[in-house]
Write a protein that holds these residues in place. Structure first.
Motif, short mmCIF file in Angstrom:
data_model
loop_
_atom_site.label_atom_id
_atom_site.label_comp_id
_atom_site.label_asym_id
_atom_site.label_seq_id
_atom_site.Cartn_x
_atom_site.Cartn_y
_atom_site.Cartn_z
N LEU A 202 0.85 -1.20 0.00
CA LEU A 202 0.00 0.00 0.00
C LEU A 202 0.88 1.25 0.00
N ASN A 203 0.32 2.39 -0.35
CA ASN A 203 1.07 3.63 -0.23
C ASN A 203 1.21 3.97 1.24
N ILE A 204 2.45 4.03 1.68
CA ILE A 204 2.70 4.15 3.11
C ILE A 204 2.23 5.52 3.66
N ASP A 205 2.29 6.55 2.79
CA ASP A 205 1.80 7.87 3.25
C ASP A 205 0.29 7.86 3.42
N ASP A 206 -0.36 7.11 2.53
CA ASP A 206 -1.80 6.95 2.62
C ASP A 206 -2.19 6.19 3.90
N ARG A 260 10.02 11.70 4.54
CA ARG A 260 10.92 11.39 5.66
C ARG A 260 10.13 11.41 6.98
N ALA A 261 9.24 12.39 7.09
CA ALA A 261 8.41 12.47 8.30
C ALA A 261 7.47 11.27 8.38
N VAL A 262 6.91 10.87 7.23
CA VAL A 262 6.02 9.70 7.20
C VAL A 262 6.74 8.47 7.75
#
Ligand SMILES: Nc1nc2c(ncn2[C@@H]2O[C@H](COP(=O)(O)OP(=O)(O)O)[C@@H](O)[C@H]2O)c(=O)[nH]1
Ligand SMILES: [Mg+2]
Length: 291
Positions: A202-206, A260-262
């Motif tokens: 999955l999109n990790i930021d999502d 980077r924050a994610v």
């Protein structure tokens, strides 16, 4: 989401299911492990059908990562539905010594029947089942008290049936039964944030944004304290940006280094640095998952 359900081919599932049903015939008790933080998302929807003729014990594992109060609510929820449940943590060895007692509670009726037929003793043959990464191998190793099974993400390959004497009266199959999760987007997010599916699925930021939508409502103070935030933005994207700014995570041109924050926040959540979080609660999970 298509490739998330890669193991969910009808043929593959039917084979795995039949193997499991045959193995379950060998035992008195099915021990189902779930992730205490996500008891619904870490459940295979076929488990009730697969284990329907056997007494069952639910173990909510990784309990020291979950919100203690919510875990108690889950245990009440299962008890109200007539299922014995116990919270454990294999790494911290929390409540491991209670497993035999709870297994016996789950088999109360079976023991009464045995007794009425003049059969003495309370020996139990059990099988551990659960989706990948809930801690099946870790539990078997913990109970076996030595490195007997390989701990990892890959399903076991051994097919020879052997029993491990876990406690005085509890014998467990040395190979656990693997059930594959089947999930909606929401369950996928829960599995991903808990590190139970690969990060490239999955999109990790999502995943983080959707998880923060939940955390900012249910664990607001914890989140604000961890990242020294005076208030929480409505939009979870903005919360991540705010944290990136606070940490001085900047790209060229003073743009925030969002990814980077994610990565940092996800690592903090997975290593319980934000705090003990449960991503599902009894009662509201149904409404949240209803489409
Ligand atoms: N914190 C914590 N981590 C655990 C616990 N049980 C298992 N793990 C970790 O979860 C990951 C998957 O465990 P594993 O036993 O391989 O899961 P399996 O796929 O169900 O056999 C490993 O990194 C384990 O160290 C637990 O009770 N607490
Ligand atoms: Mg394993």
């Amino acid at each position: 989401m298509a490739d998330v359900n890669i193991n969910w081919y009808p043929g593959h599932m039917a084979k795995a299911k039949n193997e499991l049903i045959n193995e379950i015939k060998l035992v008195d008790l099915v021990i189902e492990i779930k992730d205490a933080r996500i008891p619904i998302s870490s459940t295979n929807p076929m488990v009730d059908e697969i284990a329907r003729n056997k007494p069952r014990l639910i173990l909510l594992n990784k309990a020291l990562m979950a919100d203690e109060k919510v875990t108690k609510e889950w245990i009440d929820y299962y008890n109200k539905n007539g299922i014995i449940a116990l919270d454990i943590d294999c790494i911290a060895k929390y409540n491991i010594n209670k497993i035999e007692k709870y297994a016996k509670l789950a088999l109360k009726e079976v023991f009464e029947k045995r007794k009425s037929r003049g059969i003495k003793g309370e020996q139990i043959k059990a099988m551990i089942i659960g989706i990948p990464n809930v801690g099946k191998s870790t539990l078997i190793n913990t109970l076996a008290n030595k490195k007997k099974t390989v701990v990892g993400n890959k399903p076991g390959v051994t097919k020879i049936i052997s029993w491990i004497k876990a406690t005085e009266d509890l014998f467990i199959l040395d190979t656990p039964g693997i059930l594959w999760p089947k999930f909606s987007d929401e369950i996928g997010v829960n599995l991903a944030i808990c590190g139970s599916i690969r990060d490239d699925i999955l999109n990790i930021d999502d995943v983080l944004v959707k998880s923060l939508d939940y955390i900012k409502v249910n664990y607001k103070d914890m989140l604000m304290k961890k990242y020294d935030l005076e208030y929480l933005e409505e939009d979870s994207y903005k919360i991540i940006e705010e944290i990136a700014l606070k940490k001085g995570m900047l790209l060229q041109g003073a743009k925030v280094d969002f990814m980077r924050a994610v990565t940092m926040i996800i690592n903090d959540l997975r290593s319980v640095k934000v705090g003990r979080i449960s991503y599902e609660r009894p009662g509201i999970w149904y409404l949240r998952n209803r489409k």
